[in-house]
Design an enzyme around this catalytic site. Structure first.
Site, mmCIF file in Angstrom:
data_model
loop_
_atom_site.group_PDB
_atom_site.id
_atom_site.type_symbol
_atom_site.label_atom_id
_atom_site.label_comp_id
_atom_site.label_asym_id
_atom_site.label_seq_id
_atom_site.Cartn_x
_atom_site.Cartn_y
_atom_site.Cartn_z
ATOM 1 C CD GLU A 51 99.433 52.121 -9.900
ATOM 2 O OE1 GLU A 51 99.918 52.038 -10.741
ATOM 3 O OE2 GLU A 51 99.666 51.853 -9.166
ATOM 4 C CE1 TYR A 134 97.550 47.613 -12.728
ATOM 5 C CE2 TYR A 134 97.572 49.650 -13.286
ATOM 6 C CZ TYR A 134 98.120 48.709 -12.137
ATOM 7 O OH TYR A 134 99.290 48.840 -12.210
ATOM 8 C CG ASP A 152 101.022 45.267 -14.113
ATOM 9 O OD1 ASP A 152 101.919 44.346 -14.012
ATOM 10 O OD2 ASP A 152 102.164 46.416 -13.628
#
Length: 367
Positions: A51, A134, A152
């Site tokens: 990520e 996020y 996202d």
């Protein structure tokens, strides 16, 4: 936004939409090196690492970097014990280098404060270096099964089309997050998050979305209106300003190249560079006295024809490259002290922690 964005979704129980998406995901999920196979335990370290790497970068670009990182540092303890320079070298070319520095700092923090075990709540994850809303939501949902709302760019596009949100980005971000939260199921939230991202990456694509094979087409408000490809709308981006500078490629008689480490903070922090002037709107003078004042070594600098151009997020950079061959005992000027500079064999120079712009400078100057 069109009148009543709730109509399409409210007419059908929310679980039907999430179930349709999960059914599609079970058959069509992408195979990614950081994604656990169905029924296999999820590795929080792999989720976190991927990520961070995927922020503002494509899956195609990240894949080889992720695999190399995992081979070099198989767990968070290994990464925490590593040298930052080695991490930056492994990261070189992936861009947004503050992510690499935060990655290293975060690994140390997890080992020192959490005994190497990742926290499993959004709130705790948000306290980690380099982890924003996020990323915290993605790790909480994917690694720990928490019903967190993961949004996202792919998810924003799916939600904007699903609800026919006309408000342009970035103004619509808060609205899209609220709408996405309504759809996040308590059952399999990690799979649902990945399903939505996969949908946006493969079917609900930015241009020419494949609406006819979309598993949630019947829930979509934009599709019957014929505006799916136009959403999400975006505000026009202002033109990037142009900054200019001079890069000094010093080649020693013994075949070594002078590199300098940039300051720890700021753009390209702690990365290696060909010594250069500050990057400003006005081009520095190319007269000999100024060149010697700004250059890392007193020598006769010769301009390399052409300009090296590179585009950063907020500006474009144009560098004029000057080159010179100097003696093996050349004295460095104040701008190139031994504490920040080193002579690197030319054959090994691209193994250093060089950002893409400096690889361009070296390729241009050494050709």
């Amino acid at each position: 936004m069109h009148n009543s964005t709730k109509d399409v979704i409210s007419e059908t129980p929310l679980h039907e939409l999430s179930n349709a998406l999960l059914d599609w995901y079970d058959v069509s999920r992408r195979v990614l090196p950081w994604r656990a196979e169905p029924g296999q335990p999820v590795d929080p370290y792999a989720v976190w690492l991927s990520e961070i790497m995927l922020q503002q970068t494509t899956v195609k670009a990240v894949r080889p970097y992720f695999q190399k990182f995992l081979q070099t540092w198989p767990c968070v303890e290994n990464l925490a014990a590593s040298d930052l320079d080695d991490v930056l070298k492994a990261w070189a070319g992936l861009g947004y280098y503050s992510r690499a520095r935060n990655l290293h700092a975060c690994a140390k923090h997890i080992v020192e404060q959490y005994n190497g075990i990742f926290p499993n709540t959004e709130t705790e994850l948000l306290s980690l270096p380099g982890v924003g809303p996020y990323t915290a939501a993605a790790i909480a949902a994917i690694a720990f099964g928490q019903p967190a709302t993961v949004v996202d760019g792919n998810v924003e596009r799916v939600i904007a089309r699903l609800f026919a949100v006309e408000t342009p980005l970035p103004d619509a971000k808060a609205e899209l997050k609220q709408l996405a939260a309504r759809l996040t199921p308590k059952n399999r939230p990690g799979d649902y998050a990945q399903a939505t991202m996969d949908l946006g990456a493969t079917i609900c694509s930015p241009k020419n979305p494949s609406c006819m094979i979309c598993p949630i087409r019947n829930f979509c408000k934009a599709h019957p209106l014929g505006i799916a490809a136009q959403l999400p709308r975006k505000r026009p981006k202002p033109e990037r300003p142009v900054r200019k500078g001079i890069a000094f490629l010093a080649l020693r008689e013994d075949g070594k190249v002078l590199l300098r480490k940039r300051a720890p903070k700021g753009l390209l922090g702690s990365m290696m560079e060909v010594p250069s002037t500050e990057w400003r709107e006005q081009q520095p003078s190319l007269e000999a006295p100024t060149l010697n004042k700004n250059g890392p070594v007193d020598t006769n600098w010769v301009e390399v024809p052409g300009i090296v151009s590179h585009t950063f997020t907020h500006f474009k950079l144009e560098l004029v490259v000057y080159r010179s061959t100097v003696s093996s005992n050349a004295t460095l000027n104040d701008c190139a002290q031994p504490s920040t500079c080193k002579w690197v064999p030319q054959k090994n120079v691209f193994d250093e922690a060089l950002p893409s712009v400096m690889k361009k400078v070296l390729t241009h100057g050494l050709s």
